[in-house]
Design a protein around this motif. Structure first.
Motif, PDB file in Angstrom:
ATOM      1  N   ARG A 170       0.831  -1.210   0.000  1.00  0.00           N
ATOM      2  CA  ARG A 170       0.000   0.000   0.000  1.00  0.00           C
ATOM      3  C   ARG A 170       0.869   1.265   0.000  1.00  0.00           C
ATOM      4  NH1 ARG A 170      -5.259  -0.888   1.508  1.00  0.00           N
ATOM      5  NH2 ARG A 170      -5.491   1.139   2.462  1.00  0.00           N
ATOM      6  N   THR A 171       1.718   1.379   0.992  1.00  0.00           N
ATOM      7  CA  THR A 171       2.448   2.636   1.188  1.00  0.00           C
ATOM      8  C   THR A 171       3.791   2.686   0.479  1.00  0.00           C
ATOM      9  OG1 THR A 171       3.616   1.773   3.110  1.00  0.00           O
ATOM     10  CG2 THR A 171       1.461   2.806   3.502  1.00  0.00           C
ATOM     11  N   ALA A 172       4.330   1.527   0.090  1.00  0.00           N
ATOM     12  CA  ALA A 172       5.688   1.410  -0.474  1.00  0.00           C
ATOM     13  C   ALA A 172       6.773   1.588   0.593  1.00  0.00           C
ATOM     14  CB  ALA A 172       5.938   2.364  -1.635  1.00  0.00           C
ATOM     15  N   ALA A 173       6.386   1.714   1.862  1.00  0.00           N
ATOM     16  CA  ALA A 173       7.400   1.817   2.921  1.00  0.00           C
ATOM     17  C   ALA A 173       8.307   0.583   2.862  1.00  0.00           C
ATOM     18  CB  ALA A 173       6.729   1.916   4.280  1.00  0.00           C
ATOM     19  N   MET A 174       9.613   0.831   2.944  1.00  0.00           N
ATOM     20  CA  MET A 174      10.585  -0.242   2.730  1.00  0.00           C
ATOM     21  C   MET A 174      11.336  -0.536   4.023  1.00  0.00           C
ATOM     22  SD  MET A 174      13.254  -0.459  -0.435  1.00  0.00           S
ATOM     23  CE  MET A 174      14.064   1.109  -0.135  1.00  0.00           C
ATOM     24  N   PHE A 175      11.406  -1.811   4.353  1.00  0.00           N
ATOM     25  CA  PHE A 175      12.188  -2.208   5.531  1.00  0.00           C
ATOM     26  C   PHE A 175      13.679  -2.126   5.230  1.00  0.00           C
ATOM     27  CE2 PHE A 175       8.335  -4.539   6.933  1.00  0.00           C
ATOM     28  CZ  PHE A 175       8.322  -4.151   8.265  1.00  0.00           C
ATOM     29  N   ASP A 176      14.464  -1.924   6.266  1.00  0.00           N
ATOM     30  CA  ASP A 176      15.913  -2.066   6.180  1.00  0.00           C
ATOM     31  C   ASP A 176      16.183  -3.573   6.281  1.00  0.00           C
ATOM     32  OD1 ASP A 176      18.621  -2.382   6.715  1.00  0.00           O
ATOM     33  OD2 ASP A 176      18.752  -0.503   7.855  1.00  0.00           O
ATOM     34  N   MET A 177      16.380  -4.196   5.122  1.00  0.00           N
ATOM     35  CA  MET A 177      16.458  -5.654   5.085  1.00  0.00           C
ATOM     36  C   MET A 177      17.587  -6.193   5.954  1.00  0.00           C
ATOM     37  SD  MET A 177      16.855  -8.138   1.768  1.00  0.00           S
ATOM     38  CE  MET A 177      15.183  -7.994   1.190  1.00  0.00           C
ATOM     39  N   ALA A 178      18.733  -5.550   5.879  1.00  0.00           N
ATOM     40  CA  ALA A 178      19.886  -6.054   6.634  1.00  0.00           C
ATOM     41  C   ALA A 178      19.644  -5.928   8.139  1.00  0.00           C
ATOM     42  CB  ALA A 178      21.147  -5.299   6.237  1.00  0.00           C
ATOM     43  N   ALA A 179      19.088  -4.804   8.567  1.00  0.00           N
ATOM     44  CA  ALA A 179      18.902  -4.573  10.005  1.00  0.00           C
ATOM     45  C   ALA A 179      17.863  -5.529  10.590  1.00  0.00           C
ATOM     46  CB  ALA A 179      18.488  -3.118  10.253  1.00  0.00           C
ATOM     47  N   VAL A 180      16.748  -5.718   9.884  1.00  0.00           N
ATOM     48  CA  VAL A 180      15.698  -6.598  10.419  1.00  0.00           C
ATOM     49  C   VAL A 180      16.181  -8.050  10.407  1.00  0.00           C
ATOM     50  CG1 VAL A 180      13.303  -7.355  10.200  1.00  0.00           C
ATOM     51  CG2 VAL A 180      13.907  -4.994   9.652  1.00  0.00           C
ATOM     52  N   THR A 181      16.884  -8.425   9.341  1.00  0.00           N
ATOM     53  CA  THR A 181      17.403  -9.796   9.268  1.00  0.00           C
ATOM     54  C   THR A 181      18.364 -10.046  10.431  1.00  0.00           C
ATOM     55  OG1 THR A 181      17.175  -9.784   6.864  1.00  0.00           O
ATOM     56  CG2 THR A 181      18.647 -11.442   7.791  1.00  0.00           C
ATOM     57  N   GLN A 182      19.183  -9.064  10.702  1.00  0.00           N
ATOM     58  CA  GLN A 182      20.144  -9.201  11.796  1.00  0.00           C
ATOM     59  C   GLN A 182      19.417  -9.358  13.138  1.00  0.00           C
ATOM     60  OE1 GLN A 182      22.679  -5.787  12.230  1.00  0.00           O
ATOM     61  NE2 GLN A 182      24.462  -7.045  12.712  1.00  0.00           N
ATOM     62  N   ALA A 183      18.351  -8.588  13.307  1.00  0.00           N
ATOM     63  CA  ALA A 183      17.585  -8.685  14.557  1.00  0.00           C
ATOM     64  C   ALA A 183      16.957 -10.072  14.691  1.00  0.00           C
ATOM     65  CB  ALA A 183      16.508  -7.598  14.601  1.00  0.00           C
ATOM     66  N   ALA A 184      16.454 -10.602  13.572  1.00  0.00           N
ATOM     67  CA  ALA A 184      15.859 -11.945  13.606  1.00  0.00           C
ATOM     68  C   ALA A 184      16.919 -12.965  14.017  1.00  0.00           C
ATOM     69  CB  ALA A 184      15.270 -12.296  12.241  1.00  0.00           C
ATOM     70  N   HIS A 185      18.057 -12.884  13.399  1.00  0.00           N
ATOM     71  CA  HIS A 185      19.116 -13.860  13.701  1.00  0.00           C
ATOM     72  C   HIS A 185      19.616 -13.730  15.140  1.00  0.00           C
ATOM     73  CE1 HIS A 185      20.158 -14.405   9.156  1.00  0.00           C
ATOM     74  NE2 HIS A 185      18.990 -14.892   9.489  1.00  0.00           N
ATOM     75  N   ALA A 186      19.704 -12.503  15.616  1.00  0.00           N
ATOM     76  CA  ALA A 186      20.196 -12.294  16.990  1.00  0.00           C
ATOM     77  C   ALA A 186      19.289 -13.002  17.994  1.00  0.00           C
ATOM     78  CB  ALA A 186      20.269 -10.797  17.287  1.00  0.00           C
ATOM     79  N   ALA A 187      18.002 -13.132  17.622  1.00  0.00           N
ATOM     80  CA  ALA A 187      17.059 -13.793  18.524  1.00  0.00           C
ATOM     81  C   ALA A 187      16.819 -15.249  18.121  1.00  0.00           C
ATOM     82  CB  ALA A 187      15.739 -13.019  18.540  1.00  0.00           C
ATOM     83  N   GLY A 188      17.577 -15.754  17.173  1.00  0.00           N
ATOM     84  CA  GLY A 188      17.475 -17.168  16.798  1.00  0.00           C
ATOM     85  C   GLY A 188      16.364 -17.487  15.825  1.00  0.00           C
ATOM     86  N   ALA A 189      15.776 -16.461  15.203  1.00  0.00           N
ATOM     87  CA  ALA A 189      14.680 -16.703  14.255  1.00  0.00           C
ATOM     88  C   ALA A 189      15.214 -16.698  12.825  1.00  0.00           C
ATOM     89  CB  ALA A 189      13.609 -15.625  14.408  1.00  0.00           C
ATOM     90  N   LEU A 190      14.436 -17.347  11.938  1.00  0.00           N
ATOM     91  CA  LEU A 190      14.735 -17.264  10.508  1.00  0.00           C
ATOM     92  C   LEU A 190      14.006 -16.064   9.920  1.00  0.00           C
ATOM     93  CD1 LEU A 190      14.367 -21.056   9.600  1.00  0.00           C
ATOM     94  CD2 LEU A 190      16.501 -19.737   9.608  1.00  0.00           C
ATOM     95  N   MET A 191      14.534 -15.560   8.810  1.00  0.00           N
ATOM     96  CA  MET A 191      13.947 -14.361   8.183  1.00  0.00           C
ATOM     97  C   MET A 191      13.469 -14.690   6.782  1.00  0.00           C
ATOM     98  SD  MET A 191      13.458 -11.144   8.856  1.00  0.00           S
ATOM     99  CE  MET A 191      12.110 -10.619   7.797  1.00  0.00           C
TER     100      MET A 191
END
Ligand SMILES: Cc1ncc(COP(=O)(O)O)c(C=O)c1O
Length: 407
Positions: A170-191
């Protein structure tokens, strides 16, 4: 900007010649390549050849002789450079919805006792629905939705996989892919990233970001045609340990041994389920050829400049419209949305004048900027027509309020 200045930008545009490769209809300003890409001129001949020669004459022999059996991997390898993947990390198969199902179930299966799929409210509906369907059928699985600003802090030891759409539909708002992926991994989750509104329009570097899994559409910026097959990415490091829940024969290690027991194929092959749609794959492969030899960074910069021009022109011509996308061009993908209480009839009247965008209820006018076949004068003119429609009230007639099944 004046129209002449927009023309001058087109004259200096190194990608201007690419437009001739697309069959943009006369009199149409097409700002909806984020929904369905324009027909590339070569596609008709390629599909006709696949039908008449490969199918008509080659018949069953074409599975080997025309490379049909390799098409899912071959076309996947052509998508890989657009998403920062290695050629053997991408395969074309099924729809984005089905690929989401396969990867989410596989991710849950590989994550021990973790049972939460974390996503954001307002993600594209199919992403949410697929996750909800999995939660309804797999014991203990839960879908947790958290506002995007709080995603990183919400990834805890129960989260198996974080599933997000890189560029919001809808909005075209874009995630910071590297930052969110890193946060997922830091907590042991897959992205897992949904790249439907990103691939072919903005830089995507899955491996640079360390992403685990991704899916995306073939019919938007990749110009594969209506209902084109989708693609999926599994990082090389996960390929041997993740298992598809749709264990069809095409994903088997040796399908033509016709054994009774399933044995997953190596690499990305195991993500195939049934027989690949060869005609649709031929169209997608023809669509992807438009990216051959193109400087992607420069192409994406053009897309951003087109969107910036549109936002600036609409801002000065249409005081009634509120930008519903991030104002910072670096924070959004290649489409923009504007809110208007009567967005539906406004869009319908624009389409009647040849300016094709789309409407996303309850109130968004959405416009996509595809640098392969849009020019600066096209965008300038589209903004001018939008300004005229709004200033004149020409949209405010009954026939523009009648809704079609697809908006
Ligand atoms: C983010 C996103 N995911 C998925 C889809 C569609 O998935 P499917 O091709 O399975 O219909 C879309 C379609 O617009 C989309 O925008």
């Amino acid at each position: 900007m004046t129209r002449d200045e927009a023309r001058a930008l087109d004259a200096a545009d190194p990608f201007a010649a690419l437009k001739a490769r697309f069959a943009v209809p006369e009199g149409v300003l097409y700002l909806d390549g984020n929904s369905l890409g324009v027909l590339p001129r070569d596609t008709s001949a390629r599909v006709a050849d696949t039908v008449a020669r490969e199918w008509g004459e080659g018949l069953i022999r074409s599975w080997n002789d025309a490379g049909w059996i390799d098409a899912p991997m071959r076309v996947g390898a052509k998508i890989a450079p657009l998403i920062g993947a290695q050629p053997h990390e991408v395969v074309v198969a099924d729809s984005t919805s089905v690929n989401l199902h396969k990867l989410l179930v596989a991710a849950l299966g590989a994550q021990g006792g973790r049972r939460v799929i974390l996503t954001e409210p307002g993600n594209f509906p199919t992403d949410l629905y697929i996750a909800q369907g999995i939660a309804a059928t797999l014991p203990g699985v839960e879908v947790r939705t958290v506002a995007r600003e709080r995603i990183a802090e919400a990834i805890d030891e129960r989260v198996a996989v974080v599933m997000l759409t890189h560029v919001h539909y809808r909005t075209a708002a874009m995630f910071d892919m590297a930052a969110v992926t890193q946060a997922a991994h830091a907590a042991g989750a897959l992205m897992l990233w949904d790249l439907s509104h990103s691939a072919g329009a903005v830089p995507v570097d899955l491996n640079g970001a360390g992403a685990d899994l991704a899916v995306g559409c073939g019919y938007k910026y990749l110009n594969g045609g209506p209902g084109a097959p989708a693609y999926l990415f599994v990082a090389e490091r996960h390929q041997a340990r993740l298992a598809s829940p749709l264990t069809g024969w095409m994903g088997h290690a040796t399908p033509f041994d016709f054994g009774d027991d399933y044995a997953a194929g190596a690499g990305m092959k195991r993500w195939l389920a049934g027989t690949p749609p060869i005609l649709a794959l031929a169209a997608l492969e023809a669509g992807l050829a438009a990216f051959d030899g193109v400087d992607l960074a420069a192409l994406y910069a053009k897309g951003r400049a087109l969107a910036e021009l549109f936002v600036a022109e609409v801002g000065s011509r249409c005081p009634d419209l509120a930008l519903a996308s991030p104002t910072d061009p670096a924070a959004r993908g290649s489409h923009v949305s504007f809110a208007h209480a009567d967005g539906y009839p406004v869009m319908a009247s624009l389409i009647a004048r040849g300016v094709i965008g789309d409407f996303r209820g309850p109130d968004l006018l959405r416009f996509g900027f595809t640098p392969l076949y849009l020019g600066f004068e096209d965008v300038w003119r589209a903004a001018e027509i939008l300004g005229e429609v709004l200033a004149s009230g020409a949209w405010d007639v009954a026939r523009y309020r009648a809704r079609g099944a697809v908006t």
